[in-house]
Design an enzyme around this catalytic site. Sequence first.
Site, PDB file in Angstrom:
ATOM      1  N   HIS A  35      -3.641  -5.568   1.142  1.00  0.00           N
ATOM      2  CA  HIS A  35      -3.462  -5.851   2.557  1.00  0.00           C
ATOM      3  C   HIS A  35      -3.898  -7.294   2.835  1.00  0.00           C
ATOM      4  O   HIS A  35      -4.849  -7.791   2.229  1.00  0.00           O
ATOM      5  CB  HIS A  35      -4.318  -4.916   3.415  1.00  0.00           C
TER       6      HIS A  35
ATOM      7  N   CYS B 156       0.833  -1.202   0.000  1.00  0.00           N
ATOM      8  CA  CYS B 156       0.000   0.000   0.000  1.00  0.00           C
ATOM      9  C   CYS B 156       0.871   1.257   0.000  1.00  0.00           C
ATOM     10  O   CYS B 156       1.540   1.545  -0.987  1.00  0.00           O
ATOM     11  CB  CYS B 156      -0.971  -0.026   1.167  1.00  0.00           C
TER      12      CYS B 156
END
Length: 486
Positions: A428, A328
Amino acid sequence: MTKLMVQGTTSDAGKSTLVAGLCRVLLRRGHAVAPFKPQNMALNSAVTADGGEIGRAQAVQAQACGIAPTVDMNPVLIKPASDTGAQIIIQGKVQGNMTAQNFHRYKPEALAKVLASYQRLCSQYDSVITEGAGSPAEINLRQGDIANMGFAEAVDCPVVLIADINPGGVFAHIVGTLELLSPSERKRIKGFVINRFRGDLALLQPGLDWLEEKTGKPVFGVIPWLHNFHLEAEDAINREQPNHSGHFRVVVPVLPHISNHTDFDSLRHHPDVNLEFVALAETRVQADLIILPGSKNVRGDLAALRNSGWDKHLQRHLRYGGKILGVCGGYQMLGHTLRDPHGLEGEPGDSAGFGYLPLDTVLEQAKQLRNIDGALTLAGETATVAGYEIHQGESRLTETAEQPFLWNDHRREGCLNADNTVLGTYCHGVFDSPGGANTLLQWAGLTRETAIDIKAMQNTELDRLADTLEQHINLQQLLQACEATL
């Protein structure tokens, strides 16, 4: 209808854990139960089944209830981006960035959303277990409170107060908290739970007797210290290492605004991995794999890494044969440029990335939230993975590069450099799938396929927690007290 709110004398008193345990107890007793937290301040978040964003603690509590998480379980999520400002998420969607003063003025409107979400849950489930935030006795936060007693008074909800005995001063914490509440709020507290006790309970009993006599309220039970207990932390990084001697070293620098560090919980429990969260000052740590984690202020954390010498450390790490993974915000840092034209995470501006991946990133107003079910292909191996995306950055490749992730909407994602040494992804939770973890670690240099199933482990821990509550808490007394007329 069983409704109950767990409040704590301090942060990290055990509120999230007690709520999760009570949810699993009620589920095993045949209740349709849901968790609720009116206001959460955390940088660990999850994507819900209905496409919104909530705190990860409520996602774990939903797992304890055997249901999918929804935005109503955490209608107000505050994600700090600086010392004075935060992103405010209402019922799963970004409301905007606010200073503390602006959010204080916004609280009446937020309370209306909180009450609407709570009423929806009450109409769908026969039990709702609510978690407070911090302490109800924070004098400076009492006006307009929607997180603790302000909410409990608004919905006429009974409260159990939990206190952590481990730091010491548990009786002062409990009695002091009561003294700082109004008469109606003190009456609302039906009793106490003491958490993390180690030792002979007989030695604690005189104190418990005194507390009950002093306050006129029962101690429902004392939860013992659970050794090697592993449940996702709500926000604080769990630095406790499980009992194993992993030889494959993975290092994660602790960014000033690190987010979703629970991505690496499965690595903490991997029998062959030695995972270490390190301070930015530790720039000469040896590792097989360095992971740059998520961040709520990517440009600020990128600058912090550079100022600490991590740009040179990453070069040295690659030169000696190590691998780098960015997740991310960490993925965005590995590209060429990072632009924030709208000032979403601080002052508007551009930053140069570390330049290992051929991509440019622009932070956009719309946050991208999606659950992921797809495949990962690296070094000729393909594994099924599941996870989620939460980001405001839109990353575009500046040249042709391998994209090793293929999701269920046939969209390729991520980037691998030409040298096969640096990898980035927006996904994630990619290590939570054993196949995904094995494939990623094999790419990084670990040949044994011994990844654990973190979801199965969490369910085992939730059952262990419920068993502990059944043994050490007078649940009949607690539930009867909370169902009594206030």
